[in-house]
Motif scaffolding. Structure first.
Motif, short mmCIF file in Angstrom:
data_model
loop_
_atom_site.label_atom_id
_atom_site.label_comp_id
_atom_site.label_asym_id
_atom_site.label_seq_id
_atom_site.Cartn_x
_atom_site.Cartn_y
_atom_site.Cartn_z
N VAL A 3 -79.27 102.61 80.32
CA VAL A 3 -78.76 103.95 80.00
C VAL A 3 -79.93 104.84 79.65
O VAL A 3 -80.76 104.50 78.78
CB VAL A 3 -77.75 103.89 78.84
CG1 VAL A 3 -77.28 105.28 78.49
CG2 VAL A 3 -76.58 103.00 79.21
N GLN A 7 -80.01 111.45 79.10
CA GLN A 7 -78.78 111.72 79.83
C GLN A 7 -77.56 111.42 78.95
O GLN A 7 -76.57 112.16 78.96
CB GLN A 7 -78.73 110.86 81.10
CG GLN A 7 -77.56 111.19 82.03
CD GLN A 7 -77.65 112.61 82.58
OE1 GLN A 7 -78.74 113.06 82.99
NE2 GLN A 7 -76.55 113.34 82.57
N LEU A 8 -77.64 110.32 78.17
CA LEU A 8 -76.54 109.96 77.27
C LEU A 8 -76.27 111.08 76.27
O LEU A 8 -75.13 111.50 76.06
CB LEU A 8 -76.85 108.65 76.55
CG LEU A 8 -75.91 108.26 75.40
CD1 LEU A 8 -74.55 107.87 75.94
CD2 LEU A 8 -76.49 107.13 74.58
N ASP A 11 -74.84 114.27 78.03
CA ASP A 11 -73.44 114.11 78.43
C ASP A 11 -72.52 114.16 77.21
O ASP A 11 -71.46 114.82 77.23
CB ASP A 11 -73.26 112.79 79.17
CG ASP A 11 -73.90 112.80 80.56
OD1 ASP A 11 -74.08 111.70 81.12
OD2 ASP A 11 -74.21 113.90 81.05
N CYS A 12 -72.91 113.45 76.16
CA CYS A 12 -72.07 113.45 74.95
C CYS A 12 -72.05 114.80 74.28
O CYS A 12 -71.01 115.23 73.74
CB CYS A 12 -72.58 112.38 73.98
SG CYS A 12 -72.29 110.69 74.52
N ARG A 34 -69.85 104.28 72.00
CA ARG A 34 -70.61 105.46 72.45
C ARG A 34 -71.31 106.13 71.27
O ARG A 34 -72.48 106.49 71.35
CB ARG A 34 -69.66 106.45 73.13
CG ARG A 34 -70.40 107.68 73.72
CD ARG A 34 -69.43 108.72 74.24
NE ARG A 34 -68.47 108.16 75.19
CZ ARG A 34 -67.17 108.12 74.97
NH1 ARG A 34 -66.67 108.61 73.85
NH2 ARG A 34 -66.34 107.61 75.86
N VAL A 38 -75.30 106.73 70.59
CA VAL A 38 -75.83 108.07 70.29
C VAL A 38 -76.67 108.03 69.01
O VAL A 38 -77.75 108.63 68.93
CB VAL A 38 -74.68 109.08 70.18
CG1 VAL A 38 -75.16 110.39 69.56
CG2 VAL A 38 -74.08 109.35 71.56
#
Length: 997
Positions: A3, A7-8, A11-12, A34, A38
């Motif tokens: 991951v 990007q994580l 997106d979140c 998730r 984060v």
């Protein structure tokens, strides 16, 4: 699949901005994973920023929604752990990020950054902080209980931290066992110490009354001032036995009504400015408490809401106060103090400040806003672990406006209706904007919240009320007309009416009214040092007037109004109780006002009573489970019952009724208790085993009442036999019976357990625990170690195991100084206390009012079982039962028993014989005074029993022959029996040490 952290987070961030603020409640597993990823990504980027010499907060500024949601995941107390674990995982994968000397993550910094991020997004909710408020406290840690004055100073409370649904607290007050639920327990009277065991099993010891001082001090907010610190030179409340003596300036003493249960004590409001030292008249001679010179520790400034209080009666500040640090005269500024603000039950401080002695600190400037709920402040010298604890309940910005400053008694009953209007000047809001009080409502519950946290408080407007005193004992305050039994007027009775100061400009009168005609009026006593609005009227003058009246009213004549404050009746509340469908019905009901009933199941005497309200028709509703428990004991109470744990009722009380015809078809619950209930109903055999022993103790102690209610006739005797068969285990299991020492003593005497031989203390730790719940049984189990308290060289305390030495430390706590003197071989300093002689004969000729007055001072200050006041109280109990004891004392075998004891003790036990003869009442004036020999027989039987326990075979045989004489004495005078068993053990131990030496 790997991951990409960037990007994580992107997106979140996009998804969570669209979703809005984080919602409360459980998080789905996928969302929880998730959020955890984060959190780890944010930690990694903060470490990268630190490695690149960039501000860490730029990470939160770039991904604010991620910051808010990740902190919301942590749920307050979990945040420090989650952040620390995420940092450890990142550094394990990238050790180079830690090579720059990166500072550790601060959970508080994360919380503040998340709040700023929420504001930048326009979100109104406030995320939890690392150590914040109404979030769950750290598991397993419970704050220690505290002593404080209750609302209106009408009681003394022991605050119990935690939520009521967390479970019962088990309390032991000088060996008497109680169960209580948070937020507080009302102390039933003066006790030396309370051991409170919280639902997690942790025991907290609270010292209440030091007999050497006989004084408790409370600050302006009701919290107790620690007894090991000087009193502050400020206005405080002092609860003391005897008059108050001071040196220095005039303290301006104002006497307040005595708190419930503290008869014989006085509550005074005093100003100690200019006073150098204080003492109570009942304290040890020369024992003074110093008043601190300089500034005391305490709150300054701020503003309270006088109509709002926390659930434990604590005042609520709507404008936060500053903290004044203590300063002694001549103290150097270099000795700094530190104050920490935290939430109760949390270790992590919300703010910390340091100041010089006497400095004024604004503790709240660094505490996260808004300020709402309870806070505790720990104040200590820098470098010292010993700290003082203060508490404050804040509701920042809340305002309150009542329609009346004082609610007066209404002529038709209750109080004048009133309203309280609440306002909010900030994020703290109240669950109701207008609180309306009906005539019979004193308090109304409210909830204060800020969108995240909620706290329960109570609204109350100062009001008038009335209180009855019987025999010198103040009962609880009431806003309803009181019910007074005319028989109580002949004793020491009084009525206190609380009014606002301005209402007594013209002296209100108390009128006795019968069928509309005023027969007598009373003026209040002149008590110049009392609160001006508290008027006390002695009722003894009404006794003769109401003797021939079926019912009379007592009315208060004030400001042109005639207010009904009490009803006097010359007959029982009701004649009988009968089944009535799904409940009970009182026949011949004579009480017109509020009435409550406590119901006890005769076949389950260990169960807590059921409290029910009696309706105007005399009907008592019964839950379905209580309709099949068999015979019921119904004790009627006019008005609201007392707040303390109810004791077993007296069947001879004319307001106690017994319903014997109630069917028994099922027991309470299952298990051993249910099988004992079936046995009492005649449907089975007596259960045996260790788990049945506490029930057997209760049946044996209350057997006479249970037999009168229809229980199996042989049950008490069979239970006593089962206890003897169990031996030392029976003494250990007495702890779970929750019986008083006197009730235990009556069973010890009647069963023969008082003569049980204990050769060694097999488990000192278990016996030490027993001191908290059944101290008399613990004393008998600890008997083999008592010689080590004699001071004889043959018994060196140094040869004991630590657990055994700790066990001996409990002996003095229970028995008192007199026991220590007897064990050391000295003469009994209270040997004459408890003997019935010429003084008891003279007392028998006096009216009961004078008898009570002479004995009233007994046990005002709680002391050990063998100290003079406790012995006098036990003798008073026996004196009051002299008519019942007279029957047993006139029997020929009673005199034979006394002669047998005298002959036995004269043959080889001179010291014990001398103690026995010390109870001889002398020559009696006829057979009608046979009851005066009761104390001598009680001590004689106890001496023989303890000699038998020490291994004397002849004494064991004599004890069995005396048991039938001792049993009824122990039943009618249980407290005297408890004193004599303990005294006999000390005397026998001292004789044994002396003879072997």
């Amino acid at each position: 699949m790997l991951v990409d952290p960037t990007q994580l987070l992107d997106d979140c961030e996009r998804a969570w901005r669209e979703a809005g603020e984080p919602s409360a409640g459980a998080v789905e597993p996928v969302a929880a994973v998730r959020r955890a990823l984060v959190l780890e990504a944010l930690v990694a980027y903060r470490l990268l920023a630190d490695h690149s010499d960039l501000p860490r907060d730029t990470v939160f500024a770039r991904w604010p929604a991620c910051a808010v949601h990740s902190v919301a995941l942590a749920d307050g107390p979990e945040l420090p752990r989650l952040v620390a674990e995420a940092r450890a995982r990142v550094l394990a994968a990238r050790p180079d990020l830690g090579s720059h000397g990166a500072a550790p993550e601060s959970a508080d910094e994360w919380s503040r950054a998340a709040q700023e991020a929420a504001r930048s997004l326009g979100w109104t909710s406030r995320v939890p902080t690392a150590a914040d408020g109404s979030v769950t406290p750290s598991p397993g840690r419970t704050s220690a209980p505290e002593v404080r004055l209750g609302p209106g100073a009408g009681s003394v409370l022991l605050t119990l931290p935690g939520a009521p649904d967390a479970g019962d607290w088990q309390l032991s007050a000088d060996g008497e066992v109680f169960a209580a639920l948070p937020p507080y327990w009302v102390l039933p009277g003066p006790v030396r110490r309370v051991e409170a065991t919280d639902p997690t099993g942790t025991t907290h010891v609270s010292a209440i009354v030091d007999p050497d001082d006989a004084l408790l001090a409370f600050g302006a907010d009701g919290h107790r001032i620690p007894p090991d610190e000087p009193l502050p030179a400020a206005e405080i409340c002092l609860l003391h036995a005897g008059t108050l003596q001071t040196e220095g300036a005039d303290p301006g003493i104002v006497e307040l009504p005595t708190p419930y249960g503290w008869n014989g004590w006085t509550l005074s409001r005093v100003s100690l400015t200019g006073v150098t030292r204080v003492r109570a008249a009942a304290a040890v001679p020369g024992n003074w408490l110093d008043v601190a010179a300089g500034r005391p520790l305490g709150w300054e400034g701020g503003a309270m809401l006088p109509w709002i209080a926390g659930d434990d009666g604590a005042p609520v500040w709507h404008r936060p106060p500053a903290l004044r640090l203590p300063r002694r005269a001549g103290e150097p500024d270099a000795r700094l103090w530190q104050a920490e603000v935290r939430r109760p039950g949390h270790e992590e401080p919300l703010a910390r400040q340091t100041g010089a002695p006497g400095a004024l600190l604004d503790l709240w400037k660094d505490v996260p806003r808004p300020l709402l709920g309870p806070y505790e402040i720990l104040v200590h010298r820098v470098g010292s672990r010993r700290s003082r604890r203060l508490a404050a309940f804040l509701a920042e910005g809340i305002t309150a406006e009542p329609t009346a400053e004082w609610r007066l008694l209404a002529s038709h009953g209750g109080l004048a209706p009133a309203r309280l209007t609440l306002g909010a000047g900030g994020p703290v809001t109240a669950s109701e904007r207008v609180v309306a009080f009906s005539p019979y409502e004193i308090t109304k519950g409210l909830v204060l919240g800020d969108g995240i946290r909620q706290f329960a408080v109570e609204a109350c407007i100062p009001h008038s009320e009335v209180r009855l005193e019987l025999g010198g004992h103040p009962l609880t305050w009431s806003i309803r007309p009181l019910d007074i039994d005319a028989a109580d007027l002949a004793g020491e009775s009084a009525l206190t009416v609380r009014l606002p100061d301005q209402a007594v400009a013209v002296t209100p009168l108390l009128a006795l009214v019968v069928e509309g005609a005023t027969l007598l009026t009373l003026r209040p006593e002149r008590r110049t040092r009392t609160r001006r609005g508290d008027l006390r009227y002695s009722l003894a003058a009404l006794a003769d007037t109401v003797r021939d009246c079926v019912k009379a009213e007592i009315r208060l004549l004030v400001a042109g109004e005639s207010i009904h404050v009490a009803t006097v009746r010359t007959q029982p509340i009701a004649e009988d109780v009968v089944p009535d469908g799904g409940g009970l019905l009182l026949r011949g009901l004579r009480h017109p006002g509020e009435l409550t009933a406590r119901l006890y199941a005769a076949f389950a005497p260990w169960e807590q009573p059921l409290t029910a309200t009696v309706d105007q028709g005399g009907r008592i509703p019964l839950p379905s489970a209580w309709r099949s428990l068999g015979p019921l004991i119904v004790h009627l109470n006019a008005g609201v019952p007392t707040p303390t744990t109810p004791a077993w009722p007296r069947l001879r009380d004319r307001d106690t009724l017994v319903l014997r015809r109630s069917p028994f078809t099922s027991a309470v619950g299952h298990g051993t208790g249910a099988r004992v209930s079936e046995y009492l109903a005649g449907l089975g055999t007596l259960p045996r085993g260790a788990d049945a022993l506490p029930y057997q103790w209760i049946v044996a102690a209350r057997g006479r009442d249970l037999q009168a209610c229809g229980a199996k006739e042989a049950a008490p005797a069979e239970c006593r036999s089962a206890l003897v068969e169990a031996g030392p285990t029976a003494l250990t299991e007495a702890a779970d019976s929750a019986l008083r020492s006197g009730e235990l003593a009556s069973v010890l005497a009647g069963s023969g357990l008082a003569a049980l031989r204990i050769r060694e203390v097999a488990n000192p730790a278990a016996v030490r625990h027993l001191w908290r719940q059944a101290p008399l049984c613990a004393l008998l189990l600890a008997a083999p170690l008592l010689p080590y308290l004699s001071g004889d060289p043959a018994y060196d305390v140094g040869e004991l195991y630590p657990a055994e030495a700790e066990l001996l430390g409990e002996v003095g706590q229970f028995l008192g100084d007199a026991a220590m003197a007897v064990l050391a071989g000295q003469a009994d300093p209270s040997g004459t206390v408890g003997r019935f002689d010429a003084q008891a004969r003279a007392l028998d000729q006096l009216p009961e009012l004078h008898q009570r007055a002479l004995w009233r001072s007994a046990r005002v200050v709680p002391r050990g079982l063998l100290d003079p006041d406790t012995r006098a109280d036990a003798a008073w109990q026996a004196f009051r039962a002299r008519k019942e004891l007279q029957y047993h004392a006139t029997r020929e075998e009673f005199r034979d028993g006394l002669d047998a004891v005298a002959i036995f003790l004269d043959d080889g036990h001179p010291d014990l014989a001398q103690a026995f003869r010390g109870r001889d009442p002398g020559r009696l004036h006829g057979s009608g005074e046979a009851w005066m020999r009761i104390p001598q027989l009680s001590l004689g039987c106890a001496l023989i029993a303890r000699l038998a326990a020490a291994g004397d075979a002849r004494a064991a045989g004599l004890e069995r022959g005396l048991r039938h004489l001792w049993t009824p004495v122990a039943s009618h005078a249980p407290d005297l029996t408890a004193v004599d068993i303990a005294l006999a053990e000390c005397l026998v131990t001292a004789e044994s040490v002396h003879s072997t030496g």
